[in-house]
Structures are given as C-alpha cells and as structure tokens.
Write a protein that holds these residues in place. Structure first.
Motif, PDB file in Angstrom:
ATOM      1  N   PHE A 216       0.839  -1.210   0.000  1.00 28.10           N
ATOM      2  CA  PHE A 216       0.000   0.000   0.000  1.00 28.10           C
ATOM      3  C   PHE A 216       0.875   1.262   0.000  1.00 28.10           C
ATOM      4  O   PHE A 216       0.937   2.001   0.990  1.00 28.10           O
ATOM      5  N   THR A 217       1.519   1.531  -1.103  1.00 26.33           N
ATOM      6  CA  THR A 217       2.436   2.672  -1.155  1.00 26.33           C
ATOM      7  C   THR A 217       1.718   4.017  -1.153  1.00 26.33           C
ATOM      8  O   THR A 217       2.336   5.046  -0.882  1.00 26.33           O
ATOM      9  N   GLN A 218       0.401   4.019  -1.446  1.00 25.80           N
ATOM     10  CA  GLN A 218      -0.356   5.276  -1.452  1.00 25.80           C
ATOM     11  C   GLN A 218      -1.206   5.451  -0.190  1.00 25.80           C
ATOM     12  O   GLN A 218      -1.883   6.466  -0.037  1.00 25.80           O
ATOM     13  N   LEU A 219      -1.171   4.472   0.695  1.00 26.23           N
ATOM     14  CA  LEU A 219      -2.045   4.493   1.873  1.00 26.23           C
ATOM     15  C   LEU A 219      -1.667   5.636   2.821  1.00 26.23           C
ATOM     16  O   LEU A 219      -0.497   5.818   3.160  1.00 26.23           O
ATOM     17  N   LEU A 220      -2.689   6.376   3.253  1.00 29.33           N
ATOM     18  CA  LEU A 220      -2.495   7.486   4.183  1.00 29.33           C
ATOM     19  C   LEU A 220      -2.954   7.145   5.597  1.00 29.33           C
ATOM     20  O   LEU A 220      -2.344   7.567   6.570  1.00 29.33           O
ATOM     21  N   ILE A 221      -4.048   6.383   5.707  1.00 28.45           N
ATOM     22  CA  ILE A 221      -4.617   6.042   7.017  1.00 28.45           C
ATOM     23  C   ILE A 221      -4.819   4.542   7.095  1.00 28.45           C
ATOM     24  O   ILE A 221      -5.455   3.944   6.218  1.00 28.45           O
ATOM     25  N   CYS A 222      -4.281   3.933   8.154  1.00 26.04           N
ATOM     26  CA  CYS A 222      -4.461   2.504   8.398  1.00 26.04           C
ATOM     27  C   CYS A 222      -4.899   2.316   9.846  1.00 26.04           C
ATOM     28  O   CYS A 222      -4.138   2.607  10.780  1.00 26.04           O
ATOM     29  N   ASP A 223      -6.124   1.841  10.041  1.00 26.79           N
ATOM     30  CA  ASP A 223      -6.687   1.652  11.389  1.00 26.79           C
ATOM     31  C   ASP A 223      -7.244   0.237  11.493  1.00 26.79           C
ATOM     32  O   ASP A 223      -8.288  -0.080  10.915  1.00 26.79           O
TER      33      ASP A 223
END
Length: 467
Positions: A216-223
């Motif tokens: 996930f190279t573009q992921l900004l938020i991971c919850d």
C-alpha cells in the motif's frame, strides 16, 4: 435623457434574454437526459432489498435523478444517460431511507455499472434475530468503477471479509468499522494498491496482519484497532507504507518487539500501538520518526528505559503516552525539549529518581501523569503550576515523593505528602527559640548554678523527646 434610459432598458432586456436562453438550453440538455430502464430497475430492486418492498419510487419525477432525487443517491451523465454513482443506505440524514428489519442484498446491486461510492450505515442491526453476511460473489462487476466502500456501525453484519474484495482494484477507501465481522484479514486485500484509507476497526478479526499490506504505497490512514489480531508486526509492512500518516493497531493481541524498520514511516504523524502485548523495550529507531505528533504505546509489557531515545529529535510530539509499560530508570531531562507537548503520560511504571523541575516550563502542556512509580525527592514546581494543572498533574502513588512546605492548601498536589524535612526544620526553630527564652529566664547566660544547670539539661531532654 429619455433615449439613454430606453437604451439602457434594451441592454438589460437583451442581457436577460441571452442569460435566460443559455440557462434554459443547458438545463434542457440535462433534464432531457433519461435514465436507462435497466438502471432504474436495478436501483429500485436494490433499494427495496434494503428498505422493504413498500418503496416503489412512485414519488420520483421523472426518475431517481430528476427533480425529486432520492436522499443518499447521486447520479452523473454518461453517454447522454443518467447513471447512479453514489449509493448511501441507512439513516445518515433525517430524511434518509432507513433499512428494514429483514434487510438483504439484491443481486441487482452489482449491475450498477458506474457506481463509484457504496455505503451502509446502521443498516444490519440484529446479530441475533437477523444476522447477515456480505455477499462473496459478483464484486468483480463493480471493479471498473467502485472507489469507496463503507460498512459502518452494523452489529448484525457477521461472517468474514470476502476475498473478492481484492478484485476491486480501483478502490481508494475501504472502511469496515464497528461491525460483527470475524475471521482472518484476506491476504489478497494487498491487491488494492490504490487504497488511501483502510479502516477495519471495531470488529472481531483475528490472525496475523497480512504482510501483503506492505504494497500500500499510497495508503495514508491505516486503522486496524479494536480487534483480536495476533502475531508479530510484519517487517515488510513498514517498508512499503511510505505515504502513511496515521497507523492505529491498538487494542489487539500483537506480540513481540517493535521492529527497527518502523523508522521507515518517515511521514507518520500518529502511531498508536497501545493495549497489546508488545515487549523488548523501546526501539531506538523511533527517534528517527521526526514527523510524529502522537506516540501512544501504553499498556504493553515493554520494559526497558526511557533514556534510550534522544527525545529532542522528536520535537513535533504533542501527545506522549507511555503509561503502564514496565519502564524503569529516570525521567530523561531531554523530554523538556518537547515544547509542543500537551499530554505526557508516564504513570504506572517503575520510574525512579527525581522529577525534572523544567517540566513546568513546557509551554503547551495541559496534563502530566506520573503516578504509580517509585519517584523520590521534593517537588520543585511553583504554586502557579499546581494551580494551573490541578488534578491534571498526577504524582500520587510515589511513596517517597513530597512537596515543599509553604504552599497554599488549595494548591498542593493531590495525593502527595508534605516533606518531613521541612516540618523537622520548623520544630528545630521552635525548640531553639524556646531554649533561648528559657536560658534567659533562668539567667543561664550570666551564671549557671547547680540547680539551674540541672533544670536546663532536663528541659533539653524533654525537648529532644518531643522531637
């Protein structure tokens, strides 16, 4: 003059006609567009599956995308026809369509070929009387268009996350929060390389975090918080999340140590790993995460020392919560370099030594909790500091900690005793003063007879016993 007024009137009329004509032509073009019959049938069947067969769209004119649109449904033009692009089911607004008790998915949902956003809020509410699972098939029919998929607050939504979600290759936001989902997180979710937001919080998911999430190279938020995830933190996870801003893995059963590779999250502003079973101390590489604003690692049997980190490298921190982590050693003075700090939680550890006086100089701090440690010595803070903080300065539960004599009783730190050495000093002063007064009254300073010396010595013994 009259001619000028007539000309001005003519200009206004011409301008109005031109403007009205353009507006009418544009409006006519949009209102003249129709929705395909198949699109209407698919939409109506889908809505009826969620809200009940009583709804038939009879009050819509001329169609669901006309003058009287459905609340929660948005449309757009494609090749001269209206198509549904956004579908939101559930009581999001007061006039939204509410779900029926026996809600069910209609297969016609997957024929809405231009659907970009699909959301379900508080729609599947009864895990006991009407449990519902997410369909496992046909998601690939939405793969060319769907960008956002959300299931929020659906306790009656049970079962596993479908593997077929991994086919939604255009998906940018996947939110499955506070549902009844269980089982392992599918590995093939790693195929969603365009994701910018991934929220799976508040479910019953178990197993390990897939290492495919490192794609996930573009992921900004991971919850992924508030689940039952276990295992160690996968090292490949941190190498790929180069754009990540917020990572929340709190309230799980994660074990092992925090990998040194976590420092590769250079843009991270929030890291919350609290309420897990992480151990082996604080990794020194955390100090390289200079963009961090919130660091929350509380309630982990981490152990180790605070001074392994050069805290002055992390000057953007506003929240630092390291409570209940079995930390030992002293509070490093470099923590006072965190000028943006608003919350400091070091309570319920095994910290020793004195509390740095310069903590008072943190300009933005509004809460400092140091209770439940083995801190010692005299608190050197000003009365202004105690008055400002109130019970948001917590230092109770440190048996050998005390505050200096002379504070107004309303401003003393809660649960902290007054220093004994100060009380002893007061007694000494009073004893010496009484002794001098007694000497003077007995004429001891001028002459010491046998009886006078005996009485003076007896008086001194009595004072020593009182001491």
């Amino acid at each position: 003059m009259k001619g000028f007024k007539n000309c001005r009137f003519c200009v206004l009329v011409i301008f109005f006609l031109l403007h009205f004509g353009v507006w009418c032509n544009g409006d006519t073009e949009n209102m003249g567009a129709q929705m395909e019959k198949n699109e209407i049938n698919s939409l109506y069947s889908t809505i009826q599956g969620f809200v009940g067969n009583w709804w038939n769209g009879s009050d819509l004119y001329p169609d669901p995308c006309g003058w009287t649109p459905i609340q929660g449904v948005s449309c757009d033009l494609f090749d001269g026809f209206w198509y549904v692009t956004d579908l939101n089911i559930g009581p999001i607004h007061d006039n939204s369509l509410s779900c029926a008790p026996n809600v069910e998915f209609s297969s016609n949902l997957f024929t809405l070929k231009h659907l970009k956003s699909l959301s379900f809020f508080n729609c599947f509410v009864s895990p006991r009387h009407h449990p519902t699972s997410i369909p496992t098939e046909r998601w690939e029919f939405l793969a060319s268009s769907l960008e956002s998929l959300e299931f929020r607050s659906n306790p009656g939504l049970i079962g596993q996350i479908p593997n077929t979600f991994g086919r939604l290759i255009k998906l940018q936001s996947l939110v499955l929060v506070e549902n009844g989902l269980s089982g392992k997180v599918p590995q093939n979710l790693g195929n969603l390389v365009n994701l910018k937001r991934l929220v799976l919080a508040g479910n019953k998911l178990n197993g390990e975090i897939p290492d495919t999430f490192g794609r996930f190279t573009q992921l900004l938020i991971c919850d992924l918080s508030r689940n039952k995830l276990s295992g160690v933190l996968p090292r490949p996870l941190f190498g790929g999340l180069i754009s990540l801003l917020k990572l929340d893995l709190s309230c799980n059963n994660l074990q092992g140590k925090i990998p040194q590779e976590i420092s590769q999250l250079k843009n991270l502003t929030l890291l919350d790993l609290s309420n897990n079973k992480l151990s082996s101390g604080l990794p020194k590489s955390i100090q390289e995460m200079t963009c961090l604003e919130e660091l929350v690692l509380s309630n982990n049997p981490m152990g180790g020392f605070l001074d392994v980190l050069d805290w002055y490298n992390m000057r953007n921190l506003t929240t630092l919560d390291l409570s209940n982590m079995n930390l030992t050693g002293e509070i490093p003075k470099s923590i006072v370099e965190l000028k943006k700090l608003r919350f400091l939680g070091l309570n319920d550890n095994k910290l020793i030594g004195k509390i740095p006086k310069n903590l008072e100089m943190l300009p933005n701090v509004s809460a400092i909790y140091l209770y439940g440690n083995n801190l010692t010595g005299e608190l050197q803070f000003s009365q202004w500091f105690y008055r400002k903080m109130g019970r948001r300065f917590g230092a109770w539960g440190n048996q050998n900690l005390c505050y200096t004599f002379g504070l107004v009783s309303s401003d003393v730190p809660f649960g902290v005793k007054q220093c004994k050495q100060e009380l002893k000093f007061v007694i000494d002063v009073e004893m010496n003063s009484s002794f001098v007064d007694f000497q003077s009254s007995m004429g001891y300073l001028n002459d010491c007879g046998i009886w006078r010396c005996f009485v003076v010595e007896l008086f001194m013994v009595i004072l020593l016993l009182l001491k």
